[in-house]
Structures are given as C-alpha cells and as structure tokens.
Design an enzyme around this catalytic site. Structure first.
Site, PDB file in Angstrom:
ATOM      1  N   TYR A 161       0.824  -1.215   0.000  1.00 39.77           N
ATOM      2  CA  TYR A 161       0.000   0.000   0.000  1.00 39.77           C
ATOM      3  C   TYR A 161       0.857   1.265   0.000  1.00 39.77           C
ATOM      4  O   TYR A 161       1.808   1.396   0.767  1.00 39.77           O
ATOM      5  CB  TYR A 161      -0.920   0.027   1.232  1.00 39.77           C
ATOM      6  CG  TYR A 161      -1.649   1.343   1.386  1.00 39.77           C
ATOM      7  CD1 TYR A 161      -2.694   1.680   0.537  1.00 39.77           C
ATOM      8  CD2 TYR A 161      -1.251   2.269   2.345  1.00 39.77           C
ATOM      9  CE1 TYR A 161      -3.345   2.897   0.648  1.00 39.77           C
ATOM     10  CE2 TYR A 161      -1.897   3.489   2.469  1.00 39.77           C
ATOM     11  CZ  TYR A 161      -2.941   3.800   1.615  1.00 39.77           C
ATOM     12  OH  TYR A 161      -3.576   5.011   1.721  1.00 39.77           O
ATOM     13  N   HIS A 191      -3.924  16.662  -3.610  1.00 40.32           N
ATOM     14  CA  HIS A 191      -4.268  16.952  -2.214  1.00 40.32           C
ATOM     15  C   HIS A 191      -3.981  18.404  -1.833  1.00 40.32           C
ATOM     16  O   HIS A 191      -4.201  18.803  -0.699  1.00 40.32           O
ATOM     17  CB  HIS A 191      -3.509  16.011  -1.280  1.00 40.32           C
ATOM     18  CG  HIS A 191      -4.055  14.607  -1.282  1.00 40.32           C
ATOM     19  ND1 HIS A 191      -4.118  13.835  -2.412  1.00 40.32           N
ATOM     20  CD2 HIS A 191      -4.580  13.843  -0.289  1.00 40.32           C
ATOM     21  CE1 HIS A 191      -4.640  12.660  -2.113  1.00 40.32           C
ATOM     22  NE2 HIS A 191      -4.929  12.640  -0.832  1.00 40.32           N
ATOM     23  N   ASN A 299       1.658  12.615   4.941  1.00 38.55           N
ATOM     24  CA  ASN A 299       0.868  11.806   5.861  1.00 38.55           C
ATOM     25  C   ASN A 299       1.342  12.029   7.291  1.00 38.55           C
ATOM     26  O   ASN A 299       2.383  11.540   7.685  1.00 38.55           O
ATOM     27  CB  ASN A 299       1.001  10.324   5.482  1.00 38.55           C
ATOM     28  CG  ASN A 299      -0.237   9.537   5.832  1.00 38.55           C
ATOM     29  OD1 ASN A 299      -1.056   9.976   6.625  1.00 38.55           O
ATOM     30  ND2 ASN A 299      -0.378   8.363   5.237  1.00 38.55           N
ATOM     31  N   TYR A 387     -14.187  35.992  44.938  1.00 37.53           N
ATOM     32  CA  TYR A 387     -13.561  34.790  44.395  1.00 37.53           C
ATOM     33  C   TYR A 387     -12.517  35.114  43.334  1.00 37.53           C
ATOM     34  O   TYR A 387     -11.518  34.404  43.203  1.00 37.53           O
ATOM     35  CB  TYR A 387     -14.618  33.886  43.757  1.00 37.53           C
ATOM     36  CG  TYR A 387     -15.531  33.187  44.739  1.00 37.53           C
ATOM     37  CD1 TYR A 387     -15.433  33.400  46.108  1.00 37.53           C
ATOM     38  CD2 TYR A 387     -16.496  32.297  44.283  1.00 37.53           C
ATOM     39  CE1 TYR A 387     -16.272  32.764  46.993  1.00 37.53           C
ATOM     40  CE2 TYR A 387     -17.343  31.648  45.162  1.00 37.53           C
ATOM     41  CZ  TYR A 387     -17.235  31.884  46.521  1.00 37.53           C
ATOM     42  OH  TYR A 387     -18.067  31.244  47.390  1.00 37.53           O
ATOM     43  N   ARG A 390      -9.541  35.861  45.608  1.00 42.04           N
ATOM     44  CA  ARG A 390      -9.238  34.855  46.614  1.00 42.04           C
ATOM     45  C   ARG A 390      -8.946  33.488  46.000  1.00 42.04           C
ATOM     46  O   ARG A 390      -8.130  32.716  46.519  1.00 42.04           O
ATOM     47  CB  ARG A 390     -10.427  34.751  47.574  1.00 42.04           C
ATOM     48  CG  ARG A 390     -10.122  33.996  48.845  1.00 42.04           C
ATOM     49  CD  ARG A 390     -11.342  33.555  49.619  1.00 42.04           C
ATOM     50  NE  ARG A 390     -12.511  34.397  49.443  1.00 42.04           N
ATOM     51  CZ  ARG A 390     -13.743  33.993  49.768  1.00 42.04           C
ATOM     52  NH1 ARG A 390     -13.930  32.788  50.268  1.00 42.04           N
ATOM     53  NH2 ARG A 390     -14.775  34.805  49.595  1.00 42.04           N
ATOM     54  N   PHE A 436      -1.334   8.184  11.958  1.00 43.22           N
ATOM     55  CA  PHE A 436      -1.650   9.488  11.374  1.00 43.22           C
ATOM     56  C   PHE A 436      -2.883  10.121  11.995  1.00 43.22           C
ATOM     57  O   PHE A 436      -3.165  11.295  11.773  1.00 43.22           O
ATOM     58  CB  PHE A 436      -1.888   9.336   9.870  1.00 43.22           C
ATOM     59  CG  PHE A 436      -2.838   8.218   9.533  1.00 43.22           C
ATOM     60  CD1 PHE A 436      -4.185   8.312   9.826  1.00 43.22           C
ATOM     61  CD2 PHE A 436      -2.364   7.059   8.934  1.00 43.22           C
ATOM     62  CE1 PHE A 436      -5.053   7.272   9.529  1.00 43.22           C
ATOM     63  CE2 PHE A 436      -3.235   6.017   8.628  1.00 43.22           C
ATOM     64  CZ  PHE A 436      -4.593   6.127   8.933  1.00 43.22           C
ATOM     65  N   GLU A 521     -11.793   6.582   5.444  1.00 41.66           N
ATOM     66  CA  GLU A 521     -11.477   7.365   6.645  1.00 41.66           C
ATOM     67  C   GLU A 521     -12.807   7.678   7.328  1.00 41.66           C
ATOM     68  O   GLU A 521     -13.341   8.776   7.240  1.00 41.66           O
ATOM     69  CB  GLU A 521     -10.738   8.642   6.255  1.00 41.66           C
ATOM     70  CG  GLU A 521      -9.442   8.360   5.497  1.00 41.66           C
ATOM     71  CD  GLU A 521      -8.879   9.592   4.800  1.00 41.66           C
ATOM     72  OE1 GLU A 521      -9.494  10.669   4.907  1.00 41.66           O
ATOM     73  OE2 GLU A 521      -7.837   9.462   4.146  1.00 41.66           O
TER      74      GLU A 521
END
Length: 664
Positions: A161, A191, A299, A387, A390, A436, A521
């Site tokens: 792959y 991409h 990646n 507060y 404090r 990834f 994905e």
C-alpha cells in the site's frame, strides 16, 4: 489578465487588472471595494472615498508610491499589503512568524534533529527563525536503511500500500513501476486544496518526523528539505482543509508542492514568486519524488502539532503573567494575602495551585517587599475578598496543570512517527497502521482552549471590579471627570466580548467526526480546527489580560503617592515605559496593542524572574522556607528537611549563594 493578491487586515483578495497602466492608488481602491463588499459590517472603514491607506509590497517590504503605475513596480501575481490609516501594519502577512525571519540575515546556530528530542520550545524558536537545522549521523543512518528497504520492494515488484498501489479507496489498484514517480507527484498535486497558514514550524516538524527513519524518505530528499528550511524558502501552505484523519493531507501537500517547484513560495531574498524561481534564486533544485515519498511527505499530524506547539508555549507564558497581573489588581483593590497562606494549599496539594499561591506570596509579601498600599488598609474590617482574587490559586492553578499535561502530549507528538505505512528496516517489512490519526493532539488542544480561557474569564471579572466604583472605591471607569470622559468603559466591553467569543471557541471540535474518502477514513479527529481555535483562544486571553494590566496600572495612579511591592512596582514601570497614564479620553487601541506586545515578549514575567528565584519542582513548595537577601534581591529557599542548617554566608553572587544553600 494580470492579477495581484492583496492582504487587507485578515483577508486575502485576488484583484484582476486589465490595464497595468493604472496606478497603485487604483489597485488600493479596487481592493478596498472588494473588501467592503465581503465585510459590509466592518465599521472601522469609512466611505471608500474617505479611506486613507498605504500600500506595501511583500517582497522587500517596501512602501509603494500611490502615483506609480502598476506595470512599473509590480509583476503579475505579486503579493501586496494595504494598511488603512489608523491600523497597524500586519507583521505576519507572509506565511511565517514575525521576528528574525523577516530580516534578510539568517541564523548561524543549528538545532540537530533526530526525530526523538525536539521540544515545543525548540519548535517555536525554529518558527521564529532563530536556528538552522541539521541531522544527526544516527538519523541519517536510519533514513538510508529505511529507504533501501523500499527500493528493494519496488525492485521485486511487491504489492504494498502507498508504494506500488493507489491510496484510500484505490488501495487495491496496482500501479505499474514506470508510473510510480507520477503516482507520488499526482498525490501531492491532488491533495493541495485548502486555505493558508504559517509554514516554517510545519516544515521543521515534518523534517524531524522524517528523520526518525520510518517513512522511507530518501536522504537526498530530506537534505533538500533541510536546505530549503535553512534558506527560509517557504511554501504557501493552508491551515483550513484538514479533518485530522489521515494526517493533515491538504496542508502538507501544499508544503510538498512548493518543494517540488510548483505553486507559490516566499523567501527573504525573493519575496513572493513561483516556487521554482524562489528555489533557483537560492541555488536549490526542486525535489524529484521516488516511490512512496509523496505519501511520506503528506501523511502526518504536523499541522495540528505545529500550531498546537505555538498555542501551548504562548499559553504557558501568559499563565505565568496572569498571576502577576492578578496580584497587581489585588493590590489596587486593597485585597488581603491571607488566602495564599501555604498551609491552606498544603491541604489541597495540586501542583499548579501550590505554585500559583507561592507566586502570589512572593509578589505580595509585605515583610520582604514593603507595600505602602497594603499598610494603608492593614486594620480594615474586610475579612475576605471576592472569588476572582481569593480563588486565583485554584483557578489559575488548574490551568497551569492542564498546560503541562497538554505540553507533554504535544512534545510526544512532535517526536512521533505519524506516517502510513510505517517502514521497519530492522524487520524488513512495512506495516499499515493508524498513527496518522490526530485524536491525541486534537483532544489535548481542546482541553488547552477550555483551560486557558478561564484565565480570561476571571480576568474580565477583575477588570469589572476595577472599573466599578461601588466595588473598587476608585473613580468610575478609572478616569477623572467621568461623563466627559468614558475611561476604561469600552476597554472592559472589549474584554467581555473576547471572553464571550472564547466561550464559543471552547466548544470541543474533537467530539465531531465526518466520514471521508469513500468511508475509508470513517472516523476523523477534526484536529486542525482544534489547533487553530486553541491558538485563537490563547490570543484572546493575552488581549484580555493586557486590558486588565492597563486598568490595574491606571488604578495605581489614584492611590499615589502610595507604592506597592518592589516587584509589582517594576511591572508598573514596565507598562509606563510604553503607555502613559490615562488623564483624559484618547485612542486606546494602540495602548492595548503595546501592552499585548509586552505580554507576548514575556516582559512582565522577566520582571518577576529578576526579583525571585523560581523552583521548577512544585512538590518542593510544601517544605519549610528560608528567606534570603542578596544585595537588593530577595530569594525564597525551600528546604528539603525541617532540620536543614544554614550558616552565615556572605557573597555578592546570588548563584554562589544558592549553590552553597543547596550543598547544605
């Protein structure tokens, strides 16, 4: 048709130009017209004809004469910036951090990368352009070993792959050996589809990850990346467009695209230009991708992590300074220091809480830093404070602990191999996995945004107390002749607006997921948005605390001639070195920006460090303390044991004195 990319405030606009004999003034008006069309509610811009502005080119940062013709001073596809009258010119209109990088002088010192020891602090310094990069010999050996295994896989025509197959849904499509180079190049090109971001940290981090030797990158390609970094040749890279699943594919593809000599690139020497020309200007050649190298370059979680590193470093800096600012406000509001007693916090021993309480004690200790303001109300009938004063150790403390938690995750991620498939040269095989996936940094940065926001939330309430005469015993909105003057009224509104915006930004992005890549994905982290909004939350926190610091210093003006403690007077003097007291209403935005810059540069904490020695281990703070004075500097020494004996020791060198004490 020629076109120009114009930066106005936070927007980038593409402006076509049919006639290059038009003037720079025409280009500015055309860009502003488009900006106002996109941002009709931007009240900061008057009618177009009344708007005054200057134009500066990105290459060389030179101002352009409004009467010059476009053809005389600009080239097709040039980048320019427009600064509207009253605005501050953006220091980051190029894809890099402001600072030394924006100068033509390059650094001479190096950081050695091995993929295992880079820290978030180192990464931010690399982003500022303070160092060049080189590889360790061991890293080079691992890279070569990993690449040799991939070359063997290709030579033997194995089906693996991402090396000899397509990607995602196309994982079962085997690619002929003759087209493996084209496969990797097409991967990067296809991409490269997203929106811009900063680049320098991203490139450094990707180099560090590849240096681990588990991605199959060739040493030649890795050296080419290092040469581009050291020459500050930076690709135009997006920050939007990643779902943080199979890494930050779109941003990292843009990073690789520039290194391939395609797309846009910037350097101090060339300015903006086509990537191949920028590389040529520095004597560099575009990288030529070998099998699997395109995948190795894109990646991973480096965009999430690089933005996250900046966020966590800035969060850590502002958290330290938040204690100092809150202590100054407590002094102005004539609060008590009893809530910071060490015995109280020993009963709830969270490290962050103990650390913050110690810092408050050291800043407000009137026995060692006499405060005339504290003395003026020593015998008042007030028992305890609100507060927001404090409970600072409890609220600020958990923020400190969360920042440390997130920093550990980010530092682990910085030195993690996040590619797929992973190359194990010692086992002689490649293995597909899921390193990834961006869930770790995504979740951590959502935590960071929530935690650091609380510093702004409590700060805004303290600013309200400073401005409200019924709570502060000071003039309304910290100005004389109220009514004629509005003082800090709208500054407080600005703080409130930023806090409110942060509440929306603190909604975690990592609880979302959308299936992508044809359900390959099918669970994603949304870590890119987690990182970007965490950084935005931190910036808002810095601005809210800058407003509180301004207000607290203004409050001191109404208590004069009384003086606060020595370290807090130093902080007051620091602010007054850039901002004058508020006598009557004036343009306040530059004051806020000036103090924000002090906080970004950590000037307030520098003043604290000058006066106090900080111990890095919060656990030691539970032990007995010894007060030490060397000349005009006081130190608090924490003893490991109750029976530690300290003899008389005189020296003008505080380091020698501390060494002596530790030896004892």
């Amino acid at each position: 048709m020629p076109r120009f990319t114009v930066h106005i405030r936070d927007e980038w606009l593409a402006v076509p130009c049919r006639d290059t004999t038009n003037t720079i003034r025409w280009l500015g008006h055309e860009a502003l017209k488009r900006y106002m069309k996109n941002k009709p509610d931007d009240g900061g811009i008057k009618a177009l004809k009344d708007t005054r502005f200057v134009v500066r080119r990105c290459q060389g940062l030179g101002l352009l004469d409004a009467d010059d013709t476009i053809e005389d001073v600009l080239e097709d596809n040039d980048f320019v910036e427009i600064a509207i009258d009253g605005d501050t010119m953006s220091p980051d209109f190029i894809p890099c951090e402001p600072g030394p990088l924006c100068n033509t002088a390059l650094p001479v010192q190096y950081i050695s990368l091995d993929g295992n020891s880079l820290t978030s602090t180192d990464l931010v310094n690399l982003g500022k352009g303070l160092y060049k990069i080189k590889l360790t010999l061991e890293a080079e050996r691992k890279v070569v070993q990993s690449r040799e295994l991939l070359d063997t896989i290709v030579k033997e025509n194995k089906v693996v792959y991402g090396i000899t197959t397509g990607f995602g849904k196309f994982a079962r499509t085997v690619i002929p050996v003759s087209k493996l180079k084209e496969l990797q190049e097409n991967l990067v090109r296809s991409h490269s589809a997203a929106h811009r971001m900063k680049t320098r940290m991203l490139l450094a981090l990707r180099i560090n990850v590849l240096a681990k030797g588990h991605s199959g990158i060739s040493l030649e390609t890795l050296h080419a990346m290092i040469q581009a970094f050291n020459a500050s040749c930076l690709s135009f890279v997006p920050e939007k467009g990643t779902v943080g699943a199979s890494g930050d594919l779109a941003p990292l593809s843009h990073l690789a695209l520039g290194l391939m000599g395609e797309g846009r690139m910037w350097s101090p020497k060339s300015g903006w230009a086509d990537a191949k020309y920028v590389l040529e200007a520095h004597g560099l050649k575009p990288i030529s991708l070998r099998p699997k190298e395109g995948l190795a370059l894109i990646n991973g979680t480096q965009m999430i992590t690089s933005l996250g590193a900046e966020a966590v470093e800035r969060a850590q800096a502002i958290a330290r300074q938040a204690d100092i600012i809150a202590a100054l406000t407590l002094e102005v509001l004539k609060g008590t220091t009893k809530a910071f007693d060490s015995d109280i916090h020993a009963l709830r021993p969270h490290p962050g809480q103990i650390e913050v309480a110690l810092r408050f004690r050291s800043l407000l200790d009137s026995d060692h830093h006499p405060s005339q303001i504290a003395e003026s109300h020593r015998f008042c009938d007030r028992v305890q404070d609100a507060y927001t004063m404090r409970c600072c150790p409890q609220v600020h403390g958990v923020t400190n602990d969360t920042i440390n938690f997130v920093q550990n995750i980010i530092n682990t991620e910085i030195n993690s191999a996040t590619d797929n498939p992973m190359v194990f040269a010692e086992r002689g095989e490649t293995i597909s996995g899921g390193n990834f996936h961006g869930e770790y940094p995504a979740k951590a940065l959502d935590f960071l945004a929530i935690a650091v926001h609380e510093l702004a939330s409590i700060s805004e309430r303290r600013t309200e107390r400073l401005c409200n005469p019924s709570l502060s015993e000071l003039p309304a909105f910290l100005v004389n002749e109220g009514g004629l003057n509005s003082g800090f009224m709208i500054a407080h509104c600005t703080a409130a607006a930023l806090v409110s915006e942060n509440k929306v930004l603190c909604h975690p992005s990592s609880v979302d997921s959308l299936s992508t890549s044809a359900a390959t994905e099918d669970h994603v982290s949304m870590g890119g948005w987690a990182a970007r909004k965490a950084l935005r939350v931190v910036e808002h926190v810095e601005q809210v605390l800058a407003i509180e610091l301004l207000a607290a210093c203004q409050g001191i003006e109404f208590l004069r001639p009384l003086r606060t403690t020595t370290p807090l007077e130093k902080v007051y003097e620091l602010v007054r070195s850039v901002v004058k007291p508020w006598i009557k209403d004036r343009f306040m935005s530059p004051d806020i920006e000036a103090v924000h810059r002090l906080l970004l540069d950590q000037k307030a904490s520098d003043k604290y460090k000058y006066q106090h020695y900080n111990f890095p281990e919060p656990r030691l703070m539970l032990h007995p303390t010894i007060r030490l004075k060397v000349k005009d500097i006081q130190f608090t020494i924490i003893c490991e044991q109750e029976q530690d004996q300290i003899s008389t020791f005189k020296t003008s060198d505080p380091i020698k004195c501390l060494t002596f004490l530790f030896e004892k």
